[in-house]
Design a protein around this motif. Structure first.
Motif, short mmCIF file in Angstrom:
data_model
loop_
_atom_site.label_atom_id
_atom_site.label_comp_id
_atom_site.label_asym_id
_atom_site.label_seq_id
_atom_site.Cartn_x
_atom_site.Cartn_y
_atom_site.Cartn_z
N ILE A 103 0.83 -1.21 0.00
CA ILE A 103 0.00 0.00 0.00
C ILE A 103 0.86 1.26 0.00
N ASN A 104 2.14 1.12 0.32
CA ASN A 104 3.04 2.28 0.32
C ASN A 104 3.95 2.32 -0.89
N MET A 105 3.77 1.38 -1.82
CA MET A 105 4.56 1.43 -3.05
C MET A 105 4.08 2.61 -3.89
N ARG A 106 4.98 3.48 -4.23
CA ARG A 106 4.59 4.69 -4.96
C ARG A 106 5.17 4.68 -6.36
N SER A 124 0.19 -14.90 -2.14
CA SER A 124 0.98 -14.58 -0.96
C SER A 124 2.42 -14.25 -1.32
N ILE A 125 3.03 -15.08 -2.17
CA ILE A 125 4.42 -14.83 -2.57
C ILE A 125 4.52 -13.52 -3.35
N SER A 126 3.58 -13.30 -4.28
CA SER A 126 3.60 -12.08 -5.10
C SER A 126 3.46 -10.84 -4.22
N MET A 127 2.56 -10.91 -3.23
CA MET A 127 2.38 -9.77 -2.33
C MET A 127 3.64 -9.53 -1.52
N GLY A 128 4.30 -10.63 -1.09
CA GLY A 128 5.54 -10.47 -0.35
C GLY A 128 6.63 -9.83 -1.17
N VAL A 129 6.74 -10.22 -2.44
CA VAL A 129 7.75 -9.63 -3.31
C VAL A 129 7.48 -8.14 -3.50
N CYS A 130 6.24 -7.78 -3.81
CA CYS A 130 5.89 -6.37 -4.02
C CYS A 130 6.16 -5.55 -2.76
N ILE A 190 1.23 3.40 -15.39
CA ILE A 190 1.96 2.31 -14.78
C ILE A 190 1.16 1.63 -13.66
N ALA A 191 0.47 2.40 -12.84
CA ALA A 191 -0.27 1.80 -11.73
C ALA A 191 -1.42 0.92 -12.21
#
Length: 858
Positions: free
Chosen positions: A504-507, A728-734, A690-691
């Motif tokens: 949620i903080n990825m900008r 879960s893995i994808s969310m962890g990577v992001c 991009i988003a």
């Protein structure tokens, strides 16, 4: 493989930032193409008035060429020319004010010295005269573009000249005898005072020379050598004066992208050697029948063969190589070696009493199906990335990787499987090792002299190595204990919270510094550009492709209204910074009392006199004149004007202002206006897309992975758990990419799509093996699953991490994000595959589920 080698002759490297990173649907693409269209419009000839309603012949009234030019000199003029700028930004080492008479005088002397710099190339001496753009009939270069330094030196010697009523030293346009002079493109970081924005200081100055020479023989290479000589000259002046001179030219970013490729690709060789050593030593065993070091070694060779074929085909079909693609070999190496580990692990679990053909059949039935589903999901993920990626660079990377996945899979199930058969036929002697002298000592050491009868081998053929027994007897029972499950659940919750917070903080943050090396001297330029050049005086060029008839008061008022609105946005400097030929021409006509505005506005003699004035010559290139229009009629086919903006010190402000400009000019469609010539507009158009495109790509990739897996995991529970693990893995990577300092941009988006493809491997192997297990209890299925695929999964993840150890030496954001992504997806993938996924799947699985194999046997 040999048949694909000619494809390398078609290798094409794409280093054009515009072609690489501009979204295909970005407005800037249209603007860029229309700017080229504007540049092709003839400037016109004001010296000759065409006769009314008469079409000129090909050579009549030609502006620049004579008949001789079309004959004797024709081929000379048809030679393409190289246009560039030798530009050096000047900044004090402490970013102090440079508008000091002593400093300005020193800079003027330096520019004159630069005119004498020479370089040697192929035994010839080259100087600026060989490359510069000549002025008029001059055969030598001049320093006129930097003569302002001499005037500024006198201007800042004393305050007396500053009070001259004929001089208004305002920014970005100064006025000399009420004549405007644009200085916004030569000084930046300006301090101004008063209502007239009078300059009191500046922190960045520009020295430049225009370059224009024919592209023949070795001229371009000679120019590059001369450019390096210039850079060395200014480096010496930096040491001498304490003032930094930062080189920059139109091709600087291209050079940087090339250096990233040249820095990354050679590391594929040590990465391959590292993998070969890793797989060799991790597949050694005391029992010669279970030791497969040479087979594993050829597993890496198999991947390399697939890479060679993939590149040959990609180059042949026209896919260009770019800096993002430079990470593709490392990715294919990692995935391909994983497949080899699984096939070797499955082979070890077969009954040695059976024939080689039967054992290979069982191996392909187990590992073959597993690597088939992972290869198909990987291919689907990257193929989807090609269709959903908004940037061509990432799309080409996805295409190359998808093709690489397919050929790696083909080589694994054909070439590598055949090598395993050859090793299996002499397994009791050491397998493939007996065919190679460099393994002879190893073979003698472990050779089995007394072969145990087959009936005595059968009880322990499920226990091929110590690591498999360790997973079966220690690790699997340990993670199935109630207290371990409780602690693991808490850790998983913490992992999800940290990952979610990062997501949620990825900008969105797209900046030019991400496309160049960390150690590049251009990083200083990017800093200056971001802080001063793209902030203090942004001067977009507005192209008017359907000019109004300025004799019509209604149209003239409407056009002026559009300019007025552009001059009065939140960040506009105002009328003082507008560079518009029309207003100067109207003022010029006021000096002729006999002029009748409606009848004489387009008279050629007045236009010619206006553009011939020294103060107005700068406008001539901005106005395109129609030669075939009768004198006095509207003869202007297109023109440009500029107005300046300031305080755009962030990309958010630049994005908002750019879209505001587009909205304003979009409300005047009858004038057909577009803008160009601003700060890296492709970056801003990426920020807008991009988003949403990232969310679309990630969501679509996960859905496609789930759909493909249903064909190989008929059990709904396994499909659900695999999909949950993938999310879960994808969310962890992001999330953890954010914590490591990465932002959402075209590079990280491609890496996240890659992460989804890699994450599938870990989830599928566990779910597929668990689904096929013959054990009757959930815990038994977990123990059986980890005993068979636990070590191959650990080997696969560890080998990938080992192969990445050389890449951090490449100081580039493109490579750094790739390494971070691969490390994260492998660490989290192994955690899921070896800890959380087995616990989760056993907790949800109904007891006494009928195995698929039992159903098939019935």
């Amino acid at each position: 493989m040999v048949a694909c080698l000619p494809g390398y002759a078609y290798l094409r490297i794409n280093l054009d930032l515009y072609k690489l990173f501009v979204p295909l649907d970005a407005p800037v693409r249209t603007e860029f193409e229309r700017q080229k269209e504007f540049n092709t419009i003839g400037i016109g000839n004001l010296d000759v008035v065409p006769p009314p309603r008469k079409t000129r012949s090909l050579f009549e009234n030609s502006t620049d060429l004579s008949l001789d030019d079309y004959h004797g000199d024709r081929f000379k003029r048809d030679i393409p020319r190289h246009n560039d700028i030798l530009r050096f930004y000047v900044v004090h080492k402490d970013y102090l004010n440079l508008l000091d008479s002593e400093i300005l005088g020193k800079l003027w002397d330096y520019t004159n010295e630069m005119m004498s710099v020479t370089s040697e190339f192929n035994g010839k001496t080259y100087g600026l005269d060989n490359f510069c753009k000549k002025e008029g009939a001059n055969v030598n270069c001049t320093n006129h573009l930097n003569v302002w330094l001499k005037h500024a030196e006198n201007l800042f010697k004393s305050d007396g000249s500053r009070t001259n009523p004929n001089l208004q030293l305002s920014y970005p346009v100064m006025y000399l005898f009420n004549r405007p002079k644009d200085i916004g493109n030569i000084i930046y970081g300006v301090d101004v005072a008063g209502k007239k924005h009078e300059i009191t200081g500046a922190r960045v100055l520009t020295l430049h020379w225009f370059v224009n020479f024919p592209l023949e023989n070795d001229n371009l290479k000679a120019f590059y050598a001369f450019r390096e000589a210039c850079n060395r000259f200014w480096e010496s002046k930096t040491e001498e004066s304490g003032i930094n001179f930062i080189p920059h030219n139109d091709k600087a970013m291209d050079d940087e992208l090339r250096l990233i490729i040249e820095g990354a690709i050679p590391f594929a060789i040590p990465a391959t050697l590292q993998l070969m050593l890793f797989v060799y030593f991790t597949n050694l065993a005391k029992d010669i029948r279970k030791s497969k070091p040479v087979e594993a070694y050829f597993g890496v060779v198999t991947v390399v063969c697939g890479l060679v074929v993939s590149f040959g085909i990609c180059f042949f079909i026209g896919i260009p190589f770019n800096p993002v693609c430079s990470t593709m070999p490392f990715l294919i190496l990692a995935v391909g070696v994983d497949d080899a580990f699984l096939m070797l692990g499955a082979w070890r679990m077969t009954d040695p009493a059976k024939s080689v053909e039967e054992r290979m059949g069982e191996t392909m039935g187990d590992a073959g199906a597993s690597i088939t589903v992972t290869s198909l999901t990987n291919f689907g993920c990257f193929a989807l990335g090609y269709f959903l990626s908004p940037t061509p660079a990432v799309a080409d990377f996805c295409t190359m990787t998808a093709i690489g996945m397919i050929f790696d899979y083909i080589y694994q199930i054909t070439f590598f499987a055949a090598l395993m058969v050859y090793g299996g036929r002499r397994e009791s002697e050491g397998g493939l090792a007996v065919y190679f002298q460099w393994c002879k000592c190893c073979c003698k050491k472990d050779k089995v002299t007394d072969v145990v009868p087959a009936e005595q081998e059968q009880p322990d053929y499920h226990e091929p190595t110590f690591m498999h027994r360790m997973f079966r007897d220690y690790w699997a029972p340990f993670i199935l204990r109630a207290e371990v499950k409780a602690v693991s659940a808490v850790l998983f919750g913490i992992y999800l919270c940290i990952s979610y917070y990062g997501c949620i903080n990825m900008r969105v943050n797209i900046s030019p510094h991400k496309y160049i090396r960390d150690t590049s001297p251009i990083q200083t330029f990017v800093y200056l550009a971001d802080k001063y050049i793209w902030a203090d005086n942004v001067m977009p060029t507005f192209h008017v492709m359907n000019p109004p008839d300025f004799r019509n008061e209604t149209l003239r008022v409407k056009f002026n209204d559009m300019v007025f609105r552009l001059e009065n946005t939140e960040y506009s400097i105002g009328r003082v910074a507008t560079n518009f030929w029309l207003w100067e021409y109207q003022s010029f006509l006021n000096d002729y009392p006999e002029v009748q505005y409606k009848e004489d506005f387009y008279k050629r003699k007045y236009l010619k006199n206006f553009f011939n004035q020294f103060d107005y010559q700068q406008y001539r290139g901005m106005v395109k004149i129609k030669d075939t229009v009768p004198d006095g009629d509207n003869c202007i086919s297109a023109f440009t004007f500029q107005t300046s903006f300031y305080a755009l010190n962030s990309w958010d402000k630049r994005q908002a202002e750019l879209f505001h400009w587009r909205r304003i000019i979009g409300e005047y469609p009858e004038f057909d206006v577009f803008l160009a010539g601003i700060f890296s507009p492709f970056l801003i158009d990426q920020r807008r897309t991009i988003a949403p495109s990232s969310m679309q790509s990630i969501g679509s990739a996960i859905v496609v992975m789930a759909i493909i897996s249903t064909f190989f995991l008929p059990d709904k529970l396994s499909v659900f758990i695999m999909s949950f693990s993938l999310i879960s893995i994808s969310m962890g990577v992001c999330g953890f990419l954010t914590h490591l300092g990465s932002d959402l941009d075209s590079v990280s988006m491609g890496c996240i799509v890659m992460a989804i493809g890699l994450a599938v491997d870990f989830s599928i192997h566990i779910c597929y093996r668990y689904h096929c297990s013959l054990e009757e209890t959930a815990d038994g299925k977990v123990i059986d699953t980890l005993a068979i695929v636990g070590y191959p999964v650990l080997q696969a993840g560890s080998s990938t991490l080992w192969a990445m150890t050389t890449l951090p030496w490449i100081p580039a954001y493109l490579v750094r994000v790739f390494v971070q992504t691969v490390v994260l997806v492998n660490v989290f993938g192994m955690l899921h595959a070896l800890l959380w996924l087995p616990q989760f799947i056993s907790a949800l699985d109904p007891i006494q589920r009928t195995p698929r194999r039992e159903v098939h046997r019935d």
